[in-house]
Design a protein around this motif. Structure first.
Motif, mmCIF file in Angstrom:
data_model
loop_
_atom_site.group_PDB
_atom_site.id
_atom_site.type_symbol
_atom_site.label_atom_id
_atom_site.label_comp_id
_atom_site.label_asym_id
_atom_site.label_seq_id
_atom_site.Cartn_x
_atom_site.Cartn_y
_atom_site.Cartn_z
ATOM 1 N N MET A 472 34.064 32.704 26.360
ATOM 2 C CA MET A 472 34.929 31.520 26.418
ATOM 3 C C MET A 472 34.897 30.883 27.807
ATOM 4 O O MET A 472 34.936 29.656 27.949
ATOM 5 N N TYR A 473 34.796 31.727 28.853
ATOM 6 C CA TYR A 473 34.722 31.183 30.208
ATOM 7 C C TYR A 473 33.381 30.476 30.448
ATOM 8 O O TYR A 473 33.316 29.474 31.163
ATOM 9 N N ALA A 474 32.326 31.023 29.847
ATOM 10 C CA ALA A 474 31.015 30.394 29.999
ATOM 11 C C ALA A 474 30.987 29.033 29.290
ATOM 12 O O ALA A 474 30.467 28.051 29.831
ATOM 13 N N PHE A 475 31.544 28.989 28.068
ATOM 14 C CA PHE A 475 31.627 27.710 27.361
ATOM 15 C C PHE A 475 32.403 26.686 28.205
ATOM 16 O O PHE A 475 32.020 25.519 28.312
ATOM 17 N N LEU A 476 33.485 27.140 28.800
ATOM 18 C CA LEU A 476 34.324 26.250 29.606
ATOM 19 C C LEU A 476 33.545 25.729 30.816
ATOM 20 O O LEU A 476 33.597 24.543 31.151
ATOM 21 N N ALA A 477 32.816 26.620 31.459
ATOM 22 C CA ALA A 477 32.030 26.213 32.630
ATOM 23 C C ALA A 477 30.935 25.223 32.255
ATOM 24 O O ALA A 477 30.552 24.363 33.065
#
Length: 707
Positions: A472-477
């Motif tokens: 989820m953090y990678a998608f956000l980044a």
């Protein structure tokens, strides 16, 4: 974010026992996995250490079997290579080579060797021919070719229809293929050939359970228990069926029986499968077993594990301390430290883990635990130092580099963190968190393209939302907000009981700028037991949330709650005492006067020994003169022979140990055969004393302990 404690950590996790870990498998009279059974079948059922009567009595083959029996596999292979060169038609030699190759997980060459064995073995030797086909069936199973495996099992049974080992493993394969009716035919065949076949009845019971017929499963296990009332798996498997029926009292009684017999792993697993409303029942049964077995620390340890799994950390600490009082083992101190860390009691956690390290200074789990405690308490440099120590001891393990990189990341040491993340990736290219950390460091350095590539790698690796996810953090980044939110919510939905998932959700929505949702998730995390307040106050993901009045109010509320939780059981203020005890040099060792159960003795101070040990001479004297009583013996094995002498390996409970004015109760000791062996004072005493220094010039021990 909730930092990831790498899953490959060496220590057992909650719900696992310190020695035998994981789901029960049945060895000897227990079911075995088909991957593992290959070696067992070769080495046990083919009688590798005994020369087959029909085998040619050659020098090289005889020597090979002798070396295998000694465990010298390389030497054995050398002799077998010579044997095949001189006698290429020796099928038994080919079979033995297959054993060694399979043992080395060289399954391709093992297949070639077993094929050659099938060609060269005498056809009249039905036992070996059948087992050669069965062994090839195992190799096919490992390769995933179940059709060929079934064909070979059928051929093996055709050659030797009464081989119980082949029938058992054939039934296992059919069970794993969910062909329960076919497996039942095999197990019924076993029972018909041998009405006392434990594996036959256990197989029938297991198939009935898998088919949802719990009454029939229980009936089959009853037969086993009636024949062998000391067979732990009969009780643990029956407990599994009782649990499915909601018969919790019957289930917990069976689990207690199974654990009491041999600490059965399956029984231990099912301790944690009772619904929450049955926790009181399970705990009360465990406490009852502890009362019946006051010298066995495992019952209090089970209680501690169970409370820890329910996030009842204060109760877990209390039980772990009781376990440590019975048996001073560092695993209990480590559990205490883990629970205190969860409660945010970092000073106490550090004290417990440091005491454990005094007992095992090079233990990797203890080093990693101490590093994380230091980091969470705000001592980032201390954490980095400990992780460096960890890496020095195990430089090929990726986890040490990832964790050190994490703390370097959080202390602004961007280049060092990036280097460590790269090393973690090199050692384990499939660990998503390393790429996430690398991406964040690259972004910090302004290397946007390289960072985007790292984030895309996270998404490639982390495809199934779970408690250890970070995609989820990678998608956000990457700017893919909708995918990020969807993934985050799936992580929470996957395990809505995990407080860490809600904490991750709070971090995620704070990053996203949705501070109301971030605060809601943080409250839920607290409600579910999250108490790592120092981490909350230092986590850069929550920087925006910490600036809000709602955050400050929530922290005040739960800080007060935490204080009330900590005061449920008033803590006694402990003070440190420094005691100096004179010693006498004794051949390079240290000898100290003591008394055991009021008998004056001298012991050798030995930091390398795990428990106290005494010779049979001392133990027999103590028993025959009333210093030891029969109730002081731990365990149910034969402890006294026909002459009234204590057997080697017997564990006794020393009720009172006194030296230098320090008094300890209930200390375990092991009896050794050597009649001249000195009384050794090991970690079961030393671990309960505190800090110990040896002043050689002053000829004294300096012990600093709490009182």
């Amino acid at each position: 974010m909730k930092y990831e404690v790498f899953a490959c950590k060496h220590k057992a996790q909650v719900g696992q026992r310190p020695v035998r870990v994981g789901e029960a498998i049945m060895t000897c009279r227990k079911f075995k996995s088909l991957v593992i059974i290959l070696i067992a079948t070769f080495s046990c059922t083919i009688h590798i250490c005994a020369q087959p009567q029909s085998a040619k009595q050659t020098y090289n083959f005889t020597r090979a079997l002798e070396e295998v029996k000694k465990g010298n596999k390389s030497e054995a292979m050398d002799f077998l290579t010579k044997e095949i060169a001189e006698n290429p038609g020796n099928g038994y030699a080919h079979m033995t080579i297959a054993i060694l190759q399979a043992d080395a997980e060289d399954y391709g060459d093992a297949m070639k060797s077993v094929n050659m064995a099938i060609k060269k073995l005498p056809k009249k030797d039905k036992e070996y021919m059948a087992r050669a086909f069965a062994s090839r069936a195992h190799l096919y199973t490992i390769a995933g070719d179940t059709i060929q495996a079934l064909n070979d099992f059928n051929q093996a049974i055709k050659i030797n229809p009464d081989d119980a080992d082949i029938l058992e493993t054939y039934g296992q394969l059919l069970y794993e293929m969910k062909r329960y009716s076919d497996a039942n035919e095999i197990y019924n065949r076993m029972v018909a050939a041998n009405p006392t076949s434990v594996m036959g009845y256990m197989g029938l019971g297991r198939n009935a359970y898998a088919s949802g017929n719990y009454d029939e499963a229980i009936r089959q296990y009853n037969i086993v228990i009636k024949m062998y009332d000391d067979y732990s798996s009969g009780y643990s498997f029956r407990a599994e069926s009782y649990l499915k029926q909601g018969k919790y009292l019957e289930a917990v009684d069976d689990i207690m029986k199974s654990l009491s017999l041999d600490n059965d792993a399956k029984a231990h697993h099912y301790l944690f499968e009772f619904p929450d409303n049955q926790l009181t029942l399970v705990i009360s049964k465990l406490r009852g077993m502890s009362v019946k077995n006051p010298h066995d620390a495992e019952w209090q340890y089970y209680i501690a594990q169970l409370y820890q799994s329910k996030k009842k950390y204060n109760e877990a600490i209390e039980a772990a301390r009781k376990a440590f009082d019975i048996d001073a083992h560092p695993v209990f101190l480590e559990m205490i430290a883990d629970c205190q860390q969860e409660l945010g009691e970092y000073a106490q956690a550090l004290e417990a883990i440091t005491q454990a390290q005094q007992m095992r200074p090079d233990d990797l789990d203890l080093i990693s635990s101490k590093a994380d405690i230091l980091g969470e308490s705000g001592d980032i440099e201390g954490a980095i130092t400990e992780w460096t120590r960890y890496i020095d001891k195990t430089p090929d393990f990726f986890g040490g580099y990832y964790r050190r990189g994490f703390f370097e990341d959080n202390s602004g040491q961007t280049d060092n963190a990036l280097e460590d993340y790269d090393m973690a990736i090199m050692l384990n290219p499939d660990y998503a968190y390393s790429y996430l950390g690398k991406g964040d460091m690259l972004m910090r350095n302004g290397q946007t393209d390289e960072a985007m590539a790292a984030y895309r790698k996270v998404i490639e690796l982390d495809t199934v939302p779970n408690n250890s996810s970070c995609a989820m953090y990678a998608f956000l980044a990457l700017g893919e907000k909708d995918k990020a939110v969807d993934f985050m919510e799936k992580v929470i939905a996957n395990d809505s009981t995990d407080c860490g998932n809600y904490y991750d959700g709070s971090c995620f929505y704070s990053r996203l700028g949705d501070l109301d949702k971030s605060l809601t998730h943080l409250r839920t995390a607290f409600e579910k037991g999250f108490r790592r307040f120092h981490h909350v106050m230092s986590d850069d993901d929550l920087e925006a949330l910490r600036a809000t009045d709602g955050f400050k109010s929530l922290m005040d509320e739960y800080t007060a709650i935490k204080e009330r939780e900590a005061s449920v059981e008033p803590k006694t203020d402990l003070t440190s005492e420094r005691v100096e005890i004179p010693f006498t040099p004794d051949g390079g060792c240290v000898s100290v006067k003591c008394s055991i159960n009021e008998l004056p003795l001298s012991f050798i101070f030995d930091t390398g020994a795990s428990i106290v040990s005494l010779s049979q001479v001392e133990a027999n004297f103590m028993l025959k003169n009333g210093y030891l009583k029969l109730e002081d013996f731990v365990g149910s094995g034969r402890i006294v022979d026909a002459n009234g002498d204590i057997s080697e390996g017997t564990i006794v409970n020393l009720r009172d140990v006194d030296f230098g004015g320090l008094k300890l109760n209930n200390v375990r000791a092991s009896v050794v055969r050597n009649q001249k062996a000195p009384l050794l004072l090991g970690q079961s005493v030393l671990g309960r004393l505190g800090s110990i220094e040896i002043d050689n010039p002053g000829k004294k021990l300096i012990i600093t302990h709490s009182k």
